[in-house]
Motif scaffolding. Structure first.
Motif, mmCIF file in Angstrom:
data_model
loop_
_atom_site.group_PDB
_atom_site.id
_atom_site.type_symbol
_atom_site.label_atom_id
_atom_site.label_comp_id
_atom_site.label_asym_id
_atom_site.label_seq_id
_atom_site.Cartn_x
_atom_site.Cartn_y
_atom_site.Cartn_z
ATOM 1 N N TYR A 8 1.770 -5.664 9.385
ATOM 2 C CA TYR A 8 3.087 -6.271 9.596
ATOM 3 C C TYR A 8 4.126 -5.308 9.023
ATOM 4 C CZ TYR A 8 0.459 -10.731 10.074
ATOM 5 O OH TYR A 8 -0.407 -11.723 10.435
ATOM 6 N N GLU A 9 5.160 -5.065 9.799
ATOM 7 C CA GLU A 9 6.171 -4.096 9.369
ATOM 8 C C GLU A 9 7.554 -4.740 9.341
ATOM 9 O OE1 GLU A 9 5.822 -0.657 8.840
ATOM 10 O OE2 GLU A 9 3.747 -0.327 9.508
ATOM 11 N N GLN A 10 8.098 -4.844 8.150
ATOM 12 C CA GLN A 10 9.481 -5.289 7.982
ATOM 13 C C GLN A 10 10.395 -4.060 8.051
ATOM 14 O OE1 GLN A 10 11.363 -8.114 7.453
ATOM 15 N NE2 GLN A 10 13.089 -6.706 7.217
ATOM 16 N N GLY A 23 8.294 7.416 -3.080
ATOM 17 C CA GLY A 23 7.357 6.415 -3.590
ATOM 18 C C GLY A 23 6.248 6.004 -2.642
ATOM 19 N N ARG A 24 6.202 6.579 -1.443
ATOM 20 C CA ARG A 24 5.251 6.084 -0.444
ATOM 21 C C ARG A 24 3.781 6.229 -0.879
ATOM 22 N NH1 ARG A 24 4.939 5.487 5.290
ATOM 23 N NH2 ARG A 24 2.970 6.204 6.165
ATOM 24 N N ALA A 25 3.453 7.445 -1.328
ATOM 25 C CA ALA A 25 2.037 7.755 -1.571
ATOM 26 C C ALA A 25 1.632 7.407 -3.001
ATOM 27 C CB ALA A 25 1.825 9.236 -1.281
ATOM 28 N N VAL A 40 0.846 -1.200 0.000
ATOM 29 C CA VAL A 40 0.000 0.000 0.000
ATOM 30 C C VAL A 40 0.880 1.248 0.000
ATOM 31 C CG1 VAL A 40 -0.270 -0.051 2.525
ATOM 32 C CG2 VAL A 40 -1.925 1.190 1.138
ATOM 33 N N HIS A 41 2.042 1.157 0.614
ATOM 34 C CA HIS A 41 3.045 2.227 0.519
ATOM 35 C C HIS A 41 4.069 1.819 -0.530
ATOM 36 C CE1 HIS A 41 1.849 3.518 4.818
ATOM 37 N NE2 HIS A 41 1.223 4.236 3.914
ATOM 38 N N GLY A 42 4.130 2.616 -1.586
ATOM 39 C CA GLY A 42 4.882 2.211 -2.763
ATOM 40 C C GLY A 42 6.350 1.915 -2.524
ATOM 41 N N ASN A 43 6.997 2.712 -1.655
ATOM 42 C CA ASN A 43 8.434 2.498 -1.475
ATOM 43 C C ASN A 43 8.740 1.440 -0.414
ATOM 44 O OD1 ASN A 43 7.738 3.980 0.744
ATOM 45 N ND2 ASN A 43 9.201 5.641 0.398
ATOM 46 N N GLU A 44 7.676 0.863 0.185
ATOM 47 C CA GLU A 44 7.886 -0.282 1.078
ATOM 48 C C GLU A 44 7.829 -1.505 0.171
ATOM 49 O OE1 GLU A 44 5.017 0.383 4.183
ATOM 50 O OE2 GLU A 44 5.865 2.356 4.610
ATOM 51 N N SER A 45 8.869 -1.575 -0.640
ATOM 52 C CA SER A 45 8.799 -2.303 -1.896
ATOM 53 C C SER A 45 8.973 -3.800 -1.786
ATOM 54 C CB SER A 45 9.901 -1.746 -2.800
ATOM 55 O OG SER A 45 11.104 -1.774 -2.047
ATOM 56 N N PHE A 51 0.667 -5.445 4.548
ATOM 57 C CA PHE A 51 2.121 -5.599 4.632
ATOM 58 C C PHE A 51 2.818 -4.254 4.405
ATOM 59 C CE2 PHE A 51 0.670 -9.869 3.826
ATOM 60 C CZ PHE A 51 1.522 -10.657 4.586
ATOM 61 N N HIS A 52 3.700 -3.923 5.336
ATOM 62 C CA HIS A 52 4.400 -2.629 5.304
ATOM 63 C C HIS A 52 5.886 -2.815 5.538
ATOM 64 C CE1 HIS A 52 1.015 0.291 5.601
ATOM 65 N NE2 HIS A 52 0.371 -0.788 5.991
ATOM 66 N N GLU A 53 6.588 -1.649 5.511
ATOM 67 C CA GLU A 53 7.962 -1.621 6.005
ATOM 68 C C GLU A 53 8.159 -0.399 6.878
ATOM 69 O OE1 GLU A 53 11.336 -3.322 3.588
ATOM 70 O OE2 GLU A 53 9.993 -2.672 1.969
ATOM 71 N N GLN A 54 9.076 -0.517 7.831
ATOM 72 C CA GLN A 54 9.423 0.576 8.733
ATOM 73 C C GLN A 54 10.908 0.897 8.537
ATOM 74 O OE1 GLN A 54 8.742 -1.009 12.694
ATOM 75 N NE2 GLN A 54 9.571 -2.994 12.125
HETATM 76 ZN ZN LIG Z 1 3.719 1.487 5.421
#
Ligand SMILES: [Zn+2]
Length: 819
Positions: free
Chosen positions: A301-303, A186-188, A113-118, A225-228
């Motif tokens: 979930y945040e990787q 790339g997030r939004a 959903v967040h583009g740069n959490e690729s 699914f996300h990234e931090q």
């Molecule tokens: Zn995110």
């Protein structure tokens, strides 16, 4: 024996087929994680799977992004289930009505959903492949719905940029450019909206298209699914406090069940993780909370990684984090979620049914009166959420009055909107409408108030008893316009809602000359307010096909034009008076690039192109100094953190000259700061006597001490001067969403919306005690006259996330009415 032989043959066939199926690496021609996969190749792989194994995977297109990329969902299950997919879906939805006894688990997994959490999209391919091969036993009783990329435009922005700037081979040195995304990261999505803040407000095309399918399925489990940051290892459920009070015990417990299963795998591999911190369950517009308020176990979930990580990066601990590691972790939690869902399919169905049993929330009905366009805008949102609503049948309703904060009796009519909590979507209704949300902890990740009656600017009461209403969802709230009178001298249209602004925007662009009343007047016994639009035949005598064009535009916007045969008013100023001023077809520019805030820039961009439908030129701070500002009537400065450098004395002088000569500057949030430092401007920050700062001698308390100074997105009742052009169409108060404690003094002239000393306690949401002290007697919206031009100050952002419907007319007033 024969039966056994055929079973063996069948088994071999199936196995062969499974072996034949190409893994992502085989299909793509490179090892998964050694490169980023472009979106069209991801879609190719899913299409390949759907073609190779149509009995177990169906791929459906559910829409398209702003930039024209396809949005797809993969439905994966056993061939038996895929054959009966429609029946399974229907049985599952019947369960929300307490009918039937289904036993199939429905799990929806949303990636990227967040583009740069690729990493997410890459991980989805590995997960779907394993699911069709080694882990197909989960599919016996589980339908898995995978959205491989919720935000393709954002992800492609990141991936494309990364390819352009990465070293060859890639470098793990965190200082290298490949680890530093530019301003437009790339997030939004395309319009710089955060799609993980948009589930409830549905302002974006991706969300609007997704919600239609989501409501058809209402899965038992939804994973986002996300990234931090790269230095954080991995976060999974259970979530952090505050939890919204509507979240059931089972939803809480199941988060823990899932988390413990993940922990088992992470422990076995020696991977780090954390739970119960940072990511809370309150603000309703996330990919975890929104599903939760619809009966799911909703989880984030945040990787560790995101836009900083590239294909590999050295973390502050000196470890090298690679894309391959990141894929493996998201893949592990994905499969672990499916394992647990499959093991608990019966219980998930049982509890899901329970979630939809009639609720006994304190407020049984929300009763709303107000401008029909605002009511219609709200009903459009409700319809997308499949929230039922109706129209009052009685004469009065009693309850908590949103405007006064006290109990009161209000009149109702068959135009009064009633939304009850005696419906399937009761929990969502409570969360979106309740006057204030209970906070189990004031340390939260996001805003603490969003109640829709405030956001839509409607008069509302929350009633503890059911208010009778017809359930007639499709009734038009806005009357169909009548044929316009060809002989009229002038046509009159109201100016009360954002819909009126959309109407004006289209008139202006079609060269229909329109005036507006700067003073109230009455005509034919009707009272008209300031801002009323007046379209005369005389002004448009040279416009070809004037009446036809006007009539078409009025019909499109459902505007009833009052025809007048005279310009002679009964009370007030005649149409030829100096107080009835022509409106200008303004040329607007907005500044983008550093230091403007990407999200606020996006809100403005989207406002012009997708809401108001009016052209805007996008300038960039890179070349702004070479732009001749006299080409524009209006310049908008979005919120931003560090404008000082941009406005060096030379630029500030140019800006002042331009305003002096009639330019109109609109500044939002942080953009006010440099203007308040300019001695020629009257805007000044409020100085508060420094409190003797009581240092709490416990290190651990500092974060809690800090929030005394903070306002975490709270709603305040501001006072409004409705005689000012910036406030045309408003009454004498306005509920503003405050996102921080920025405080400016009143302007001597032109204080339009403001907080007085007694209005510092929020109507809803959290504001720290020190912050409350600071915002007493401060400006919210104001206009400063400077030479022939103006500076328009928005201390609060009326376009925040595009959902504060009642703020949008202020912005339209700034464009058209203030001059
Ligand atoms: Zn995110």
């Amino acid at each position: 024996m024969k039966f056994f032989t055929s079973l063996v043959i069948l088994f071999i066939c199936l196995n062969l087929k499974a072996q034949e199926l190409q893994s992502p690496s085989e299909f793509l021609g490179y090892e998964l994680g050694s490169q980023f996969t472009r979106h069209h190749r991801v879609v190719d792989y899913y299409e390949y799977l759907a073609k190779s194994d149509p009995t177990k995977l169906q791929l459906k297109n559910y829409g398209q992004t702003n930039e024209g990329r396809p949005l797809v969902l993969a439905y994966i299950s056993s061939s038996e289930n895929i054959k009966n997919l429609d029946t399974i879906q229907q049985e599952h939805i019947k369960n929300t009505e307490g009918v039937g006894n289904p036993s199939t688990a429905i799990v929806w997994m949303s990636y990227n959903v967040h583009g740069n959490e690729s990493v997410s999209t890459e991980a989805s391919m590995k997960t779907v492949y394993e699911l069709l091969t080694k882990k197909s036993e989960y599919l016996k009783n589980t339908v898995v719905i995978i959205d491989p990329c919720v935000n393709p435009d954002g992800r492609e922005r990141y991936v494309n940029w990364y390819y352009q700037f990465k070293n060859t081979p890639n470098t793990v040195d965190p200082n290298s450019k490949e680890h530093h995304e530019p301003w437009l990261n790339g997030r939004a999505n395309h319009y710089m909206f955060d799609l993980n803040r948009d589930w409830a407000w549905l302002t974006q095309t991706e969300s609007q298209q997704r919600i239609k399918v989501y409501n058809k399925w209402l899965p038992h489990v939804h994973v986002d699914f996300h990234e931090q940051g790269v230095d954080n290892p991995y976060y999974f459920a259970p979530a952090a406090e505050p939890f919204h009070e509507v979240i059931t015990d089972f939803q809480r417990e199941f988060q823990t069940t899932v988390g413990k299963n993940h922990a088992k795998y992470f422990d076995a591999n020696g991977w780090f993780y954390f739970t119960k911190e940072v990511f809370d369950l309150l603000y309703p517009s996330y990919g975890d909370t929104y599903p939760t308020y619809n009966g799911s176990i909703g989880m984030t979930y945040e990787q560790g990684g995101s836009g900083r990580a590239g294909l590999g990066v050295i973390t502050s601990l000196g470890d090298t984090l690679t894309l391959k590691d990141r894929i493996l972790h998201h893949h592990t939690t994905g499969l672990s979620t499916l394992e647990i869902a499959s093991q608990n399919a019966v219980q998930l169905n049982k509890e899901f049914k329970k979630f939809y049993l009639p609720k006994n929330y304190k407020y049984k009905s929300y009763v709303l009166n107000g401008n029909p366009n605002k009511i219609e805008a709200l009903t459009n949102l409700l319809a997308q959420h499949e929230i039922e609503y109706g129209w009052a049948t009685g004469k009065t309703a009693k309850g908590f009055n949103f405007s006064t904060g006290k109990n009161s009796l209000v009149k109702t009519s068959n135009h009064t909107l009633v939304v009850g909590t005696d419906q399937k979507k009761a929990t969502l209704v409570k969360v979106l409408f309740e006057p204030s949300t209970k906070l189990s902890d004031s340390l939260t990740y996001d805003i603490t108030a969003w109640s829709l009656p405030y956001a839509y600017g409607l008069e509302a009461v929350a009633s503890e008893s059911k208010v009778n209403a017809t359930l007639d969802t499709h009734k038009a709230t806005v009357q169909k316009p009548e044929q316009i009178n060809q002989k009229a001298y002038a046509f009159i249209a109201e100016w009360n809602s954002f819909s009126d602004a959309q109407f004006l925007a289209e008139l202006v662009q079609n060269n229909i000359k329109t005036r507006h009343a700067k003073a109230p007047f009455s005509l034919d016994g009707i009272q008209y307010d300031r801002g009323t639009l007046i379209i005369t035949k005389a002004d448009n005598k040279n416009a070809p096909d004037f009446l036809n064009t006007l009539s078409k535009i009025a019909a499109k916007h459902k505007k009833t034009l009052k025809a007048s045969n005279t310009g002679f008013v009964e009370d007030g100023k005649d149409f030829g008076s100096h107080s009835v001023q022509p409106l200008k077809q303004v040329k607007v520019a907005v500044l983008s690039g550093k230091p403007t805030a990407t999200l606020n820039f996006g809100e403005i961009w989207h406002y012009f192109e997708q809401q108001l439908n009016y052209p805007v030129t996008i300038l960039d701070t890179e070349y702004y100094k070479n732009v001749n500002l006299s080409n524009y009537d209006i310049l908008i400065l979005p919120n931003g953190n560090n404008y000082d450098k941009l406005f060096n004395p030379n630029r500030m002088n140019d800006l002042k000259d331009w305003i002096k000569n009639g330019g109109k500057l609109i500044a939002i949030g942080g953009a006010l700061k440099p203007l308040s430092k300019e001695e020629k401007f009257k805007l000044k920050p409020k100085t508060v006597e420094a409190d003797s700062f009581a240092l709490v001698p416990i290190y651990d308390h500092n974060q809690r001490e800090q929030i005394r100074n903070e306002i975490t997105g709270a709603i305040f009742k501001t006072k409004v001067d409705p005689t000012h052009p910036l406030a045309y169409g408003y009454g004498d108060s306005y509920f503003s969403l405050k996102l921080g404690g920025a405080a400016y003094n009143y302007l001597e002239n032109g204080t339009v919306a403001y907080l007085d000393a007694n209005s510092t306690v929020p109507a809803a949401g959290f504001a720290g005690v020190d912050a409350q002290d600071k915002i007493g007697e401060t400006l919210v919206f104001g206009v400063e006259e400077y030479g022939k031009g103006q500076l328009i100050y928005f201390v609060d952002n009326p376009l925040f996330r595009g959902f504060w419907e009642n703020g949008k007319l202020f912005f339209a007033n700034a464009l058209f009415m203030v001059n």
